[in-house]
Design an enzyme around this catalytic site. Structure first.
Site, PDB file in Angstrom:
ATOM      1  N   TYR A 155      48.591 -80.575 -33.415  1.00  0.00           N
ATOM      2  CA  TYR A 155      49.567 -80.954 -33.236  1.00  0.00           C
ATOM      3  C   TYR A 155      50.180 -81.402 -34.596  1.00  0.00           C
ATOM      4  O   TYR A 155      51.817 -81.890 -34.422  1.00  0.00           O
ATOM      5  CB  TYR A 155      48.536 -82.331 -33.311  1.00  0.00           C
ATOM      6  N   LYS A 213      54.682 -81.474 -35.460  1.00  0.00           N
ATOM      7  CA  LYS A 213      55.272 -83.092 -35.265  1.00  0.00           C
ATOM      8  C   LYS A 213      55.876 -82.176 -36.857  1.00  0.00           C
ATOM      9  O   LYS A 213      57.029 -83.364 -37.280  1.00  0.00           O
ATOM     10  CB  LYS A 213      53.995 -84.127 -35.931  1.00  0.00           C
TER      11      LYS A 213
HETATM   12  P1  NAP Z   1      50.028 -92.320 -25.768  1.00  0.00           P
HETATM   13  O1  NAP Z   1      49.078 -94.248 -25.762  1.00  0.00           O
HETATM   14  O2  NAP Z   1      48.371 -91.419 -25.293  1.00  0.00           O
HETATM   15  O3  NAP Z   1      50.542 -92.538 -24.852  1.00  0.00           O
HETATM   16  C1  NAP Z   1      51.440 -91.582 -24.305  1.00  0.00           C
HETATM   17  C2  NAP Z   1      53.221 -91.558 -23.432  1.00  0.00           C
HETATM   18  O4  NAP Z   1      53.343 -90.106 -23.736  1.00  0.00           O
HETATM   19  C3  NAP Z   1      52.209 -92.222 -22.295  1.00  0.00           C
HETATM   20  O5  NAP Z   1      53.517 -92.823 -21.879  1.00  0.00           O
HETATM   21  C4  NAP Z   1      52.305 -90.812 -21.183  1.00  0.00           C
HETATM   22  O6  NAP Z   1      52.223 -91.277 -19.612  1.00  0.00           O
HETATM   23  C5  NAP Z   1      53.661 -90.141 -22.161  1.00  0.00           C
HETATM   24  N1  NAP Z   1      53.409 -88.379 -21.803  1.00  0.00           N
HETATM   25  C6  NAP Z   1      52.216 -87.790 -22.325  1.00  0.00           C
HETATM   26  N2  NAP Z   1      52.318 -86.113 -21.649  1.00  0.00           N
HETATM   27  C7  NAP Z   1      53.289 -86.994 -21.179  1.00  0.00           C
HETATM   28  C8  NAP Z   1      53.405 -85.537 -19.849  1.00  0.00           C
HETATM   29  N3  NAP Z   1      53.299 -84.412 -19.962  1.00  0.00           N
HETATM   30  N4  NAP Z   1      55.113 -85.999 -19.096  1.00  0.00           N
HETATM   31  C9  NAP Z   1      55.478 -87.392 -19.088  1.00  0.00           C
HETATM   32  N5  NAP Z   1      55.208 -87.909 -20.193  1.00  0.00           N
HETATM   33  C10 NAP Z   1      54.035 -87.848 -20.836  1.00  0.00           C
HETATM   34  O7  NAP Z   1      50.183 -92.325 -27.717  1.00  0.00           O
HETATM   35  P2  NAP Z   1      51.389 -93.837 -28.386  1.00  0.00           P
HETATM   36  O8  NAP Z   1      49.370 -93.462 -29.508  1.00  0.00           O
HETATM   37  O9  NAP Z   1      52.132 -94.744 -27.852  1.00  0.00           O
HETATM   38  O10 NAP Z   1      51.921 -92.019 -28.620  1.00  0.00           O
HETATM   39  C11 NAP Z   1      53.376 -92.290 -29.125  1.00  0.00           C
HETATM   40  C12 NAP Z   1      53.855 -91.218 -29.766  1.00  0.00           C
HETATM   41  O11 NAP Z   1      53.961 -91.330 -31.278  1.00  0.00           O
HETATM   42  C13 NAP Z   1      53.726 -89.532 -29.463  1.00  0.00           C
HETATM   43  O12 NAP Z   1      54.447 -88.600 -29.621  1.00  0.00           O
HETATM   44  C14 NAP Z   1      52.266 -89.802 -30.572  1.00  0.00           C
HETATM   45  O13 NAP Z   1      52.409 -88.336 -30.430  1.00  0.00           O
HETATM   46  C15 NAP Z   1      53.160 -90.915 -31.706  1.00  0.00           C
HETATM   47  N6  NAP Z   1      52.073 -90.513 -32.867  1.00  0.00           N
HETATM   48  C16 NAP Z   1      51.424 -91.983 -32.179  1.00  0.00           C
HETATM   49  C17 NAP Z   1      50.442 -92.244 -33.403  1.00  0.00           C
HETATM   50  C18 NAP Z   1      48.865 -93.372 -33.106  1.00  0.00           C
HETATM   51  O14 NAP Z   1      48.873 -93.444 -33.977  1.00  0.00           O
HETATM   52  N7  NAP Z   1      49.076 -93.759 -31.675  1.00  0.00           N
HETATM   53  C19 NAP Z   1      50.277 -91.277 -34.329  1.00  0.00           C
HETATM   54  C20 NAP Z   1      51.738 -90.763 -34.726  1.00  0.00           C
HETATM   55  C21 NAP Z   1      52.725 -90.229 -34.443  1.00  0.00           C
HETATM   56  P3  NAP Z   1      51.639 -90.582 -18.690  1.00  0.00           P
HETATM   57  O15 NAP Z   1      50.266 -90.342 -19.173  1.00  0.00           O
HETATM   58  O16 NAP Z   1      52.360 -91.778 -17.986  1.00  0.00           O
HETATM   59  O17 NAP Z   1      52.354 -89.299 -18.576  1.00  0.00           O
END
Ligand code: NAP
Length: 258
Positions: free
Chosen positions: A164, A168
């Protein structure tokens, strides 16, 4: 006139078209809702059609415009079709938010080839494919904003997240290079690196780990999707025209050190 969104940042994105990946839940959903509240027409992209429809309904019921586009970001042909069809439907494409992402955490000795490949394909290759397809439209319009979701894991590393963190950190280098290539066409590219944000992605980590994390965060709370969407709205706004190739770390001070 600039419109105030419920994430606390104002921007006038009327007559602009945005595409947000991973818009079915979490950070992506909040970003889609916030951009729509600023007047942009928003293409919401993810795999889960039902959840995407819920997001579109929530945006429409607030009087704003969105469409659901079902697409697996691992599927190159589907990505190119979606980007071109969105630009065709609404006649332009101004804002791309590469937000879809997954984790498959484990320590390096136990990490399988599949865990490495899946995370690299979903988190990094998709960013390349969406950005290449979208910037073709942005270059000919001579306007565009590319906003990529990185992570503090890509900035400082994290045990158990070598796959990951590599994606990133890769996003940060990719963003800088795209920024250099496209600045002359009025296309900017920036990254947002969230810290510990409460979404499905972090839900499984459990209360003990979350409480421990809060103690290490100078702001003494976990982040929200709204905290991240606010940074994205700012980067999409006219006020960010001279800002490119940068990474905004939105982590409540977590990576500032002890
Ligand atoms: P999340 O709640 O797990 O949501 C992930 C999203 O990505 C969902 O809408 C999912 O939609 C979509 N997704 C995953 N695989 C996919 C695929 N193969 N094709 C199309 N869509 C896909 O994640 P989040 O926490 O909101 O994170 C959003 C972003 O922020 C990510 O890039 C993550 O790495 C980054 N981020 C998050 C955090 C944190 O603490 N949460 C921290 C740093 C960075 P479907 O399942 O409907 O396809």
């Amino acid at each position: 006139m600039a419109k105030t969104t419920d994430v606390g940042v104002s921007a006038d994105l009327s007559n602009q078209v945005a595409l947000v990946t991973g818009a079915s839940r979490g950070i992506g959903r909040t970003i889609a809702e916030a951009l729509a509240a600023c007047g942009a027409k928003v293409a919401c992209v993810a795999r889960n059609e039902e959840r995407l429809q819920e997001v579109v309904e929530s945006i429409s019921s607030a009087g704003n415009v969105a469409q659901a586009w079902t697409c697996d970001v691992n599927d190159k042909d589907s990505i190119e079709k979606v980007v071109d069809r969105v630009a065709e439907t609404w006649d332009r494409l101004d804002i791309l938010v590469n937000n879809a992402g997954i984790t498959q955490d484990t320590l390096l000795p136990r990490m399988s080839d599949e865990q490495w490949d899946d995370v690299v394909r979903t988190n990094l290759r998709s960013v390349f494919l969406f950005t290449r397809a979208a910037t073709r439209h942005m270059m000919s319009q001579r306007y565009g904003r590319v906003i990529n979701l990185s992570s503090v894991s890509g900035v400082v590393g994290n045990k158990g997240q070598s796959n990951y963190a590599a994606t990133k950190a890769g996003i940060i280098g990719f963003t800088k290079s795209v920024a250099l290539e496209l600045a002359g066409r009025k296309v900017t590219a920036n990254a947002v690196a969230p810290g510990f944000i409460e979404t499905d992605m972090t839900a499984a980590l459990g209360d003990a780990l979350k409480d421990e994390a809060k103690k290490r965060i100078p702001c003494k709370r976990l982040g929200s999707s709204e905290d991240i969407a606010a940074a994205v709205v700012f980067l999409a706004s006219s006020g960010a025209a001279y800002l490119t190739g940068q990474t905004l770390v939105v982590d409540g001070g977590m990576t500032l050190g002890p």
